[in-house]
Design a protein around this motif. Structure first.
Motif, PDB file in Angstrom:
ATOM      1  N   LEU A 199       0.842  -1.209  -0.189  1.00 33.32           N
ATOM      2  CA  LEU A 199      -0.101  -0.075  -0.044  1.00 33.32           C
ATOM      3  C   LEU A 199       1.051   1.231  -0.114  1.00 33.32           C
ATOM      4  CD1 LEU A 199      -2.890   1.116   0.246  1.00 33.32           C
ATOM      5  CD2 LEU A 199      -2.594   1.271   2.747  1.00 33.32           C
ATOM      6  N   SER A 200       0.829   1.816  -1.203  1.00 36.46           N
ATOM      7  CA  SER A 200       1.814   3.138  -1.244  1.00 36.46           C
ATOM      8  C   SER A 200       1.080   4.557  -0.802  1.00 36.46           C
ATOM      9  CB  SER A 200       2.437   3.236  -2.630  1.00 36.46           C
ATOM     10  OG  SER A 200       1.219   3.363  -3.655  1.00 36.46           O
ATOM     11  N   PHE A 201      -0.311   4.352  -0.644  1.00 42.93           N
ATOM     12  CA  PHE A 201      -1.009   5.627  -0.506  1.00 42.93           C
ATOM     13  C   PHE A 201      -2.271   5.419   0.305  1.00 42.93           C
ATOM     14  CE2 PHE A 201      -4.265   8.868  -1.340  1.00 42.93           C
ATOM     15  CZ  PHE A 201      -3.443   9.829  -0.536  1.00 42.93           C
ATOM     16  N   CYS A 202      -2.446   6.052   1.415  1.00 44.43           N
ATOM     17  CA  CYS A 202      -3.575   5.965   2.249  1.00 44.43           C
ATOM     18  C   CYS A 202      -4.489   7.136   2.566  1.00 44.43           C
ATOM     19  CB  CYS A 202      -3.451   5.087   3.464  1.00 44.43           C
ATOM     20  SG  CYS A 202      -4.827   4.482   4.498  1.00 44.43           S
ATOM     21  N   ASP A 203      -5.413   7.414   2.051  1.00 43.77           N
ATOM     22  CA  ASP A 203      -6.039   8.773   2.525  1.00 43.77           C
ATOM     23  C   ASP A 203      -7.228   8.427   3.555  1.00 43.77           C
ATOM     24  OD1 ASP A 203      -8.334   7.507   1.124  1.00 43.77           O
ATOM     25  OD2 ASP A 203      -8.274   8.959  -0.363  1.00 43.77           O
ATOM     26  N   SER A 204      -8.260   9.592   4.034  1.00 50.87           N
ATOM     27  CA  SER A 204      -9.064   9.363   4.969  1.00 50.87           C
ATOM     28  C   SER A 204     -10.011   8.288   4.847  1.00 50.87           C
ATOM     29  CB  SER A 204      -9.836  10.721   4.910  1.00 50.87           C
ATOM     30  OG  SER A 204     -10.454  11.115   4.094  1.00 50.87           O
ATOM     31  N   ALA A 205     -10.318   8.031   3.323  1.00 51.90           N
ATOM     32  CA  ALA A 205     -11.324   6.897   3.262  1.00 51.90           C
ATOM     33  C   ALA A 205     -10.664   5.630   3.620  1.00 51.90           C
ATOM     34  CB  ALA A 205     -11.449   6.861   1.770  1.00 51.90           C
ATOM     35  N   GLY A 206      -9.254   5.496   3.280  1.00 46.88           N
ATOM     36  CA  GLY A 206      -8.503   4.232   3.631  1.00 46.88           C
ATOM     37  C   GLY A 206      -8.329   4.017   5.167  1.00 46.88           C
ATOM     38  N   LEU A 207      -8.124   5.342   5.663  1.00 44.33           N
ATOM     39  CA  LEU A 207      -7.937   5.390   7.188  1.00 44.33           C
ATOM     40  C   LEU A 207      -9.233   4.902   7.927  1.00 44.33           C
ATOM     41  CD1 LEU A 207      -6.324   5.798   9.570  1.00 44.33           C
ATOM     42  CD2 LEU A 207      -6.988   8.359   9.529  1.00 44.33           C
ATOM     43  N   ASN A 208     -10.535   5.444   7.494  1.00 44.79           N
ATOM     44  CA  ASN A 208     -11.729   5.131   7.692  1.00 44.79           C
ATOM     45  C   ASN A 208     -12.180   3.565   7.782  1.00 44.79           C
ATOM     46  OD1 ASN A 208     -14.360   5.954   9.046  1.00 44.79           O
ATOM     47  ND2 ASN A 208     -15.080   5.845   6.945  1.00 44.79           N
ATOM     48  N   ALA A 209     -11.647   2.957   6.529  1.00 42.78           N
ATOM     49  CA  ALA A 209     -11.839   1.652   6.519  1.00 42.78           C
ATOM     50  C   ALA A 209     -11.123   0.761   7.578  1.00 42.78           C
ATOM     51  CB  ALA A 209     -11.606   1.051   4.994  1.00 42.78           C
ATOM     52  N   LEU A 210      -9.943   1.318   7.588  1.00 42.51           N
ATOM     53  CA  LEU A 210      -8.974   0.588   8.745  1.00 42.51           C
ATOM     54  C   LEU A 210      -9.597   0.454  10.331  1.00 42.51           C
ATOM     55  CD1 LEU A 210      -5.430   1.414   7.729  1.00 42.51           C
ATOM     56  CD2 LEU A 210      -6.705  -0.829   7.656  1.00 42.51           C
ATOM     57  N   ILE A 211     -10.146   1.849  10.445  1.00 40.76           N
ATOM     58  CA  ILE A 211     -10.855   2.240  11.914  1.00 40.76           C
ATOM     59  C   ILE A 211     -11.972   1.383  12.017  1.00 40.76           C
ATOM     60  CG2 ILE A 211     -11.916   3.923  13.197  1.00 40.76           C
ATOM     61  CD1 ILE A 211      -9.923   5.702  12.376  1.00 40.76           C
ATOM     62  N   GLN A 212     -12.701   1.111  10.692  1.00 37.94           N
ATOM     63  CA  GLN A 212     -14.139   0.452  10.774  1.00 37.94           C
ATOM     64  C   GLN A 212     -13.707  -1.046  11.086  1.00 37.94           C
ATOM     65  OE1 GLN A 212     -16.948   1.681  11.101  1.00 37.94           O
ATOM     66  NE2 GLN A 212     -18.359  -0.086  11.104  1.00 37.94           N
ATOM     67  N   LEU A 221      -6.942  -6.076  15.469  1.00 37.98           N
ATOM     68  CA  LEU A 221      -6.196  -5.873  14.147  1.00 37.98           C
ATOM     69  C   LEU A 221      -4.906  -5.374  14.169  1.00 37.98           C
ATOM     70  CD1 LEU A 221      -7.686  -6.171  11.320  1.00 37.98           C
ATOM     71  CD2 LEU A 221      -7.894  -3.737  11.423  1.00 37.98           C
ATOM     72  N   THR A 222      -3.994  -6.185  13.451  1.00 40.22           N
ATOM     73  CA  THR A 222      -2.474  -5.770  13.390  1.00 40.22           C
ATOM     74  C   THR A 222      -2.342  -5.282  12.033  1.00 40.22           C
ATOM     75  OG1 THR A 222      -2.051  -7.173  15.239  1.00 40.22           O
ATOM     76  CG2 THR A 222      -0.245  -6.493  13.878  1.00 40.22           C
ATOM     77  N   LEU A 223      -1.496  -4.110  11.884  1.00 39.66           N
ATOM     78  CA  LEU A 223      -1.217  -3.875  10.873  1.00 39.66           C
ATOM     79  C   LEU A 223       0.513  -4.154  10.446  1.00 39.66           C
ATOM     80  CD1 LEU A 223      -2.571  -0.065  10.669  1.00 39.66           C
ATOM     81  CD2 LEU A 223      -3.665  -2.266   9.972  1.00 39.66           C
ATOM     82  N   SER A 224       0.648  -4.789   9.358  1.00 38.80           N
ATOM     83  CA  SER A 224       1.914  -5.312   9.080  1.00 38.80           C
ATOM     84  C   SER A 224       2.758  -4.536   7.685  1.00 38.80           C
ATOM     85  CB  SER A 224       1.889  -6.715   8.641  1.00 38.80           C
ATOM     86  OG  SER A 224       3.122  -7.113   8.123  1.00 38.80           O
ATOM     87  N   SER A 225       3.902  -4.078   8.139  1.00 43.49           N
ATOM     88  CA  SER A 225       4.754  -3.390   7.025  1.00 43.49           C
ATOM     89  C   SER A 225       4.253  -2.250   6.593  1.00 43.49           C
ATOM     90  CB  SER A 225       5.059  -4.517   6.083  1.00 43.49           C
ATOM     91  OG  SER A 225       5.676  -5.573   6.755  1.00 43.49           O
ATOM     92  N   PRO A 226       3.564  -1.359   7.064  1.00 46.50           N
ATOM     93  CA  PRO A 226       2.997   0.001   6.604  1.00 46.50           C
ATOM     94  C   PRO A 226       3.992   0.900   5.977  1.00 46.50           C
ATOM     95  CG  PRO A 226       2.830   0.339   8.705  1.00 46.50           C
ATOM     96  CD  PRO A 226       3.295  -1.401   8.793  1.00 46.50           C
ATOM     97  N   GLN A 227       4.012   1.505   4.894  1.00 41.03           N
ATOM     98  CA  GLN A 227       5.026   2.252   4.239  1.00 41.03           C
ATOM     99  C   GLN A 227       4.936   3.880   5.082  1.00 41.03           C
ATOM    100  OE1 GLN A 227       5.015   2.583   0.204  1.00 41.03           O
ATOM    101  NE2 GLN A 227       4.875   0.309  -0.019  1.00 41.03           N
ATOM    102  N   THR A 228       5.767   4.518   4.612  1.00 43.97           N
ATOM    103  CA  THR A 228       6.187   5.753   5.359  1.00 43.97           C
ATOM    104  C   THR A 228       5.006   6.900   5.460  1.00 43.97           C
ATOM    105  OG1 THR A 228       8.539   5.672   5.084  1.00 43.97           O
ATOM    106  CG2 THR A 228       7.651   7.804   5.600  1.00 43.97           C
ATOM    107  N   GLN A 229       4.331   6.734   4.433  1.00 45.21           N
ATOM    108  CA  GLN A 229       3.094   7.640   4.399  1.00 45.21           C
ATOM    109  C   GLN A 229       1.942   6.970   5.162  1.00 45.21           C
ATOM    110  OE1 GLN A 229      -0.142   7.127   2.678  1.00 45.21           O
ATOM    111  NE2 GLN A 229      -0.689   9.331   3.004  1.00 45.21           N
ATOM    112  N   THR A 230       1.789   6.043   5.024  1.00 44.27           N
ATOM    113  CA  THR A 230       0.764   5.435   5.915  1.00 44.27           C
ATOM    114  C   THR A 230       1.034   5.587   7.351  1.00 44.27           C
ATOM    115  OG1 THR A 230       0.141   3.621   4.139  1.00 44.27           O
ATOM    116  CG2 THR A 230      -0.770   3.453   6.344  1.00 44.27           C
TER     117      THR A 230
END
Length: 60
Positions: A8-21, A33-42
Motif C-alpha cells: 500500500l503506497s498511499f492511504c487517504d482518509s477513506a482508507g484510514l476510515n476503512a481501517l478504523i471500521q 487488528l494488527t497492521l503489518s509493514s506499513p510504508q512511511t506515508q501510511t
C-alpha cells in the motif's frame, strides 16, 4: 488478524476510515487488528491522526 500493508503506497482518509471500521468490528468480536509493514506515508497518517494507538504495528 493481520492486515499486510507492504504494497500500500498511499492511504487517504477513506482508507484510514476503512481501517478504523475494521478495528471496531474486530474489537466487537474480541479480536485485534494488527497492521503489518506499513510504508512511511501510511505510518505518518496513522501518527498524525492518533490512529496508531488503535493498532499494533509489526514489520513482518
Amino acid at each position: 488478524m493481520v492486515v499486510d500493508l507492504a504494497e500500500l503506497s498511499f492511504c487517504d482518509s477513506a482508507g484510514l476510515n476503512a481501517l478504523i471500521q475494521a478495528h471496531r468490528i474486530a474489537a466487537g468480536h474480541g479480536k485485534r487488528l494488527t497492521l503489518s509493514s506499513p510504508q512511511t506515508q501510511t505510518l505518518r497518517l496513522l501518527k498524525m491522526t492518533g490512529a496508531d494507538a488503535l493498532f499494533p504495528i509489526t514489520d513482518t
